[in-house]
Motif scaffolding. Structure first.
Motif, PDB file in Angstrom:
ATOM      1  N   LYS A 148      -7.054   2.105  -3.292  1.00 10.55           N
ATOM      2  CA  LYS A 148      -5.998   2.263  -3.383  1.00 10.55           C
ATOM      3  C   LYS A 148      -5.650   3.963  -3.474  1.00 10.55           C
ATOM      4  O   LYS A 148      -6.391   4.619  -4.342  1.00 10.55           O
ATOM      5  N   PRO A 201       1.045  -2.635  -3.724  1.00  9.87           N
ATOM      6  CA  PRO A 201      -0.015  -3.324  -2.439  1.00  9.87           C
ATOM      7  C   PRO A 201      -1.120  -2.061  -2.773  1.00  9.87           C
ATOM      8  O   PRO A 201      -1.017  -1.062  -2.682  1.00  9.87           O
ATOM      9  N   ALA A 202      -2.162  -2.769  -2.268  1.00 10.46           N
ATOM     10  CA  ALA A 202      -3.531  -2.040  -2.136  1.00 10.46           C
ATOM     11  C   ALA A 202      -3.441  -1.111  -0.730  1.00 10.46           C
ATOM     12  O   ALA A 202      -2.813  -1.674   0.023  1.00 10.46           O
ATOM     13  N   THR A 203      -4.248  -0.054  -0.627  1.00  9.38           N
ATOM     14  CA  THR A 203      -4.291   0.597   0.629  1.00  9.38           C
ATOM     15  C   THR A 203      -5.074  -0.177   1.426  1.00  9.38           C
ATOM     16  O   THR A 203      -4.817  -0.582   2.712  1.00  9.38           O
ATOM     17  N   SER A 204      -6.584  -0.660   1.210  1.00 13.10           N
ATOM     18  CA  SER A 204      -6.946  -1.613   1.928  1.00 13.10           C
ATOM     19  C   SER A 204      -7.617  -2.621   0.918  1.00 13.10           C
ATOM     20  O   SER A 204      -7.838  -2.407  -0.375  1.00 13.10           O
ATOM     21  N   GLY A 205      -8.215  -3.654   1.676  1.00 14.06           N
ATOM     22  CA  GLY A 205      -9.041  -4.597   0.473  1.00 14.06           C
ATOM     23  C   GLY A 205      -7.883  -5.676   0.362  1.00 14.06           C
ATOM     24  O   GLY A 205      -6.847  -5.812   0.666  1.00 14.06           O
TER      25      GLY A 205
END
Ligand SMILES: Nc1ncnc2c1ncn2[C@@H]1O[C@H](COP(=O)(O)OP(=O)(O)O)[C@@H](O)[C@H]1O
Ligand SMILES: [Mg+2]
Lengths: 270, 316
Positions: B9, B52-56
């Motif tokens: 994140k 929300p997460a940036t990725s994952g």
């Protein structure tokens, strides 16, 4: 709450994440009980706060003054038209003061976190806040019915004209409240929210009112006239229900509530 | 119950959480330990569907936090770090409101409110406006809210922060009682707190996981990473080769001075080779004047991490 629109906003801040995982397919979180619970809390908060009483008292005081000095004078027609136009002008300033805290306060004191992690959609939160403020406004509006009663004791106003006039007041107030809630969704500072709402409303009332009269081009004058909230409202005060005006005010309400929802959703990404 | 995979994140250019993965089993009570700014709240807010997460990816009770967020939210009870409440509402009124938001029926709400009132010792305060309550009492209201719908998972972000020692003790006791019914993640920046309440531990700093496992495992691993110091008199090469041949020895550094060899010996995790070294020295007729295990403690490890984080912050 459609999953498409949720997915749409997710691509704004996190295209990669949204494309990887797809849209939110879980359902629920927008039942009437939930929306009603939010509306009740909002209304209770308004009744708890001094600002609402101050705004309400000033609004009723000033309309009362107009009523006694402009409407209830010998020789005037038995109509609330002029008074309602005065009220509309007042509401440009009064309603943003009622709605400024609605979401901004949740952002400021952190309760937005418990709201947005509860199993309710952002849209339900926005609609709940809207209904709460709307109920408070309806109470104010009901108080102005006193004028109708007073007037009826002097000269009988036409019932349907009054009724249509109040329908116009409800739609106008609804639009102002929707704009106010949108402004409140943009910031954690109540004063900023109020100023933003007043600016937006002033543009679509006073500014375009002047524009419709004084703009240099004919097409610009037409545009100004069409987007003028007061212009759409004026029909109602004459007792006319023009479907275009109903649609204009109604879709304005939906548009700004939708915008507020999108702002809430996009603020999750920050 | 909870799985987090390669979660990242970022806030602008700043990576608050960096490629974090962990999982929590049903019934676990996990301490999420890290200094201020480690990324604890950021991670918990992904799990609770706040942002929300940036990725994952992350799942709770088998549901994805992004694509099935309503399912996740129904199963989580969350106490945010700042414990935000509506001060003008009365405690009962607030809990009733929160129950409605969770779609609970009138009967369920009434039953749930009396249950959490008892569990969180809210009895005499139930009709008081929240704004009039002490910080400790407010914390219990927040906890009562998190427990209202009897969620499978409880996520508590620094539940004792800002409380006085007496309130801290009571809150810990309360959380301890809850551990029987719920899977719990609790964040803290205080090691003894996590040790007092939790069975498992995830240490996070600078957005990265530094250690995880049961408290015993983490202790052992850190102890295992400690090194052995020996001073042996004998031919340098023979001493070095002899020690290296002992099973479990991974590395040997030798500094020779005045006929004595000072050895820094690294060994496999959890393996203590002191006896073998003593036996070797006796067999070879070498002099042995020091044989000492430098034990790294969990406390030391955590203090180092915290100091490093503070240093990095000061440098920024
Ligand atoms: N909303 C935000 N905007 C920008 N940076 C943030 C925000 N929230 C947290 N951070 C930063 O992210 C890092 C991790 O924060 P946080 O998760 O709150 O840490 P912890 O809870 O472990 O104390 C910190 O460096 C913090 O300054
Ligand atoms: Mg934190």
């Amino acid at each position: 709450m459609s999953s498409e629109t949720q997915a749409g906003i997710k691509t704004v801040g996190g295209a990669a994440a949204a494309m990887r995982s797809g849209p939110d397919t879980s359902t629920g979180g927008g039942s009437l009980t939930m929306v009603w619970a939010l509306a009740q809390r909002e209304l209770a908060a308004l009744f708890y706060l001094p600002i609402a009483y101050v705004v309400g008292a000033i609004f009723l005081g000033v309309t009362g003054w107009f009523f006694m000095n402009e409407t209830l004078v010998p020789g005037q027609e038995a109509s609330l038209r002029a008074l309602m136009e005065r009220m509309a002008g007042l509401l440009v300033f009064a309603l943003p003061l009622l709605t400024m805290r609605s979401l901004a306060d949740d952002y400021a004191n952190g309760t937005i976190e418990t709201l947005m992690t509860a199993p309710v959609t952002d849209a339900a939160v926005v609609v709940g806040k809207f209904l709460g403020a709307m109920l408070f406004y309806l109470v104010l509006l009901a108080a102005t019915l006193l004028h109708v009663v007073l007037m009826a004791s002097h000269a009988a106003p036409v019932g349907t004209v009054v009724l249509v006039g109040y329908l116009g007041m409800i739609l106008l107030g609804g639009l102002f409240i929707a704009v106010g809630i949108f402004a409140s969704s943009c910031t954690r500072h109540q004063l900023l929210a109020a100023i933003l709402a007043i600016i937006i409303l002033a543009i679509f009332t006073f500014l375009v009112d002047a524009g419709a009269e004084y703009a240099g081009y004919a097409w610009l004058r037409n545009v100004c006239a069409y987007v003028n909230i007061f212009w759409h409202f004026a029909d109602f005060t004459k007792g006319i229900i023009d479907s275009r005006s109903v649609i204009f005010l109604g879709s304005g309400i939906i548009f700004f509530l939708f915008l507020a929802t999108k702002v809430m959703e996009s603020r999750r990404w920050r | 119950m909870i799985t987090v995979k390669q979660l990242t994140k970022t806030y602008g250019a700043h990576k608050a959480v960096d490629n974090v993965s962990f999982s929590v089993q049903k019934g676990d009570i996990v301490g999420f330990l890290g200094p201020n700014g480690a990324g604890k709240s950021t991670t918990l807010r992904v799990l609770t569907c706040y942002h929300p997460a940036t990725s994952g990816t992350a799942t709770v009770a088998g549901y994805d936090v992004l694509t099935q967020s309503m399912e996740v939210r129904r199963r989580i009870g969350y106490l945010p770090e700042s414990n935000p409440l509506y001060p003008e509402m009365r405690v009962r009124e607030y809990l009733d409101f929160r129950g409605k938001l969770r779609g609970m029926s009138r009967g369920d709400r009434a039953a749930a409110i009396s249950r959490v009132t008892e569990a969180c010792w809210l009895g005499e305060f139930i009709q008081r406006p929240i704004g009039q309550l002490s910080k400790g009492m407010k914390q219990r209201v927040g906890l009562a809210d998190a427990l209202l719908h009897d969620p499978q998972v409880l996520i508590l972000d620094e539940p004792t922060i800002g409380l006085d020692p007496n309130q801290i003790r009571k809150t810990r006791q309360l959380i301890g009682d809850l551990a029987k019914r719920h899977t719990i993640i609790l964040s803290s920046h205080i090691l003894p707190e996590v040790e007092a309440i939790c069975e498992r531990l995830i240490i996070i700093a600078g957005g990265k996981i530094r250690a995880s496992g049961s408290i015993g495992e983490v202790r052992n691993r850190i102890v295992g990473a400690s090194r052995l110091i020996a001073e042996i008199r004998g031919p340098v090469q023979q001493v070095q080769d002899g020690v290296r041949k002992i099973a479990g020895v991974k590395s040997v550094d030798v500094h020779a001075a005045d006929g004595w060899n000072r050895l820094h010996i690294g060994s496999d995790e959890g393996r203590d080779v002191r006896e073998e070294i003593a036996a070797l020295a006796a067999r070879s007729n070498w002099g042995l004047r020091e044989l000492r295990l430098e034990v790294g403690s969990l406390e030391e490890f955590f203090t180092q991490i915290t100091a490093k984080a503070a240093g990095a912050e000061a440098a920024e």
